[in-house]
Design a protein around this motif. Sequence first.
Motif, PDB file in Angstrom:
ATOM      1  N   SER A 153       0.827  -1.216   0.000  1.00  0.00           N
ATOM      2  CA  SER A 153       0.000   0.000   0.000  1.00  0.00           C
ATOM      3  C   SER A 153       0.856   1.258   0.000  1.00  0.00           C
ATOM      4  O   SER A 153       0.396   2.322  -0.403  1.00  0.00           O
ATOM      5  N   MET A 154       2.097   1.150   0.439  1.00  0.00           N
ATOM      6  CA  MET A 154       2.997   2.307   0.439  1.00  0.00           C
ATOM      7  C   MET A 154       3.490   2.606  -0.970  1.00  0.00           C
ATOM      8  O   MET A 154       3.770   3.752  -1.301  1.00  0.00           O
ATOM      9  N   SER A 155       3.575   1.568  -1.783  1.00  0.00           N
ATOM     10  CA  SER A 155       4.166   1.754  -3.108  1.00  0.00           C
ATOM     11  C   SER A 155       3.135   1.778  -4.226  1.00  0.00           C
ATOM     12  O   SER A 155       3.479   1.990  -5.369  1.00  0.00           O
ATOM     13  N   GLY A 156       1.887   1.555  -3.903  1.00  0.00           N
ATOM     14  CA  GLY A 156       0.867   1.539  -4.948  1.00  0.00           C
ATOM     15  C   GLY A 156      -0.500   1.412  -4.331  1.00  0.00           C
ATOM     16  O   GLY A 156      -0.743   1.907  -3.234  1.00  0.00           O
ATOM     17  N   GLY A 157      -1.373   0.728  -5.014  1.00  0.00           N
ATOM     18  CA  GLY A 157      -2.721   0.532  -4.506  1.00  0.00           C
ATOM     19  C   GLY A 157      -3.583   1.751  -4.762  1.00  0.00           C
ATOM     20  O   GLY A 157      -3.144   2.752  -5.298  1.00  0.00           O
ATOM     21  N   GLY A 158      -4.828   1.650  -4.351  1.00  0.00           N
ATOM     22  CA  GLY A 158      -5.765   2.751  -4.534  1.00  0.00           C
ATOM     23  C   GLY A 158      -5.461   3.904  -3.596  1.00  0.00           C
ATOM     24  O   GLY A 158      -4.788   3.747  -2.578  1.00  0.00           O
ATOM     25  N   ALA A 159      -5.956   5.068  -3.932  1.00  0.00           N
ATOM     26  CA  ALA A 159      -5.690   6.268  -3.126  1.00  0.00           C
ATOM     27  C   ALA A 159      -6.224   6.122  -1.710  1.00  0.00           C
ATOM     28  O   ALA A 159      -5.614   6.588  -0.755  1.00  0.00           O
ATOM     29  N   GLU A 160      -7.368   5.446  -1.562  1.00  0.00           N
ATOM     30  CA  GLU A 160      -7.945   5.283  -0.225  1.00  0.00           C
ATOM     31  C   GLU A 160      -7.174   4.285   0.626  1.00  0.00           C
ATOM     32  O   GLU A 160      -7.247   4.305   1.846  1.00  0.00           O
ATOM     33  N   ASP A 161      -6.436   3.390  -0.009  1.00  0.00           N
ATOM     34  CA  ASP A 161      -5.665   2.386   0.712  1.00  0.00           C
ATOM     35  C   ASP A 161      -4.208   2.783   0.906  1.00  0.00           C
ATOM     36  O   ASP A 161      -3.459   2.096   1.589  1.00  0.00           O
TER      37      ASP A 161
END
Length: 151
Positions: free
Chosen positions: A130-138
Amino acid sequence: RLLCIEYIDLAEQALHALEKLSHEHPVALLRAGGMLAVLQYVDFFALGVQRRAVSTAANLCRNLSAECAHLVADAVPLLSDLLNKHEQQVLENVCLAFSRLVEGFANVPQQLEMLAAHSLLPSLLRLVASMSGGGAEDRVTLSDATYTMLL
């Protein structure tokens, strides 16, 4: 209702005292059940108090030997659950606590398994992802030092 507020105020004051003591006497606090005490009702406190509780827990994990693993075992699931929070300081202190525990238990596979038994590795992988990608909310923002520590 006012009595509940008084108890919460008292709990916050006790937590403040435990945080101060955790710098100098972590093992004594652990033997008295301090880890579970500071984490058990963390979700009921305001964010500032949650930060103090998790910081205290991280202090209690400092320089902990494998012989003391039983003193933190009951609190490991609570620490693991805190990896689902999205607040930076809470997450950084939870990561610091686990880093210190892993360092202290590094030569004892049974203690490392005790840590891993509560979904620690999947939670940490999700956190790093989640630090390097993922959705904005995550998306989670942590310091570079914490990111490096996790790797």
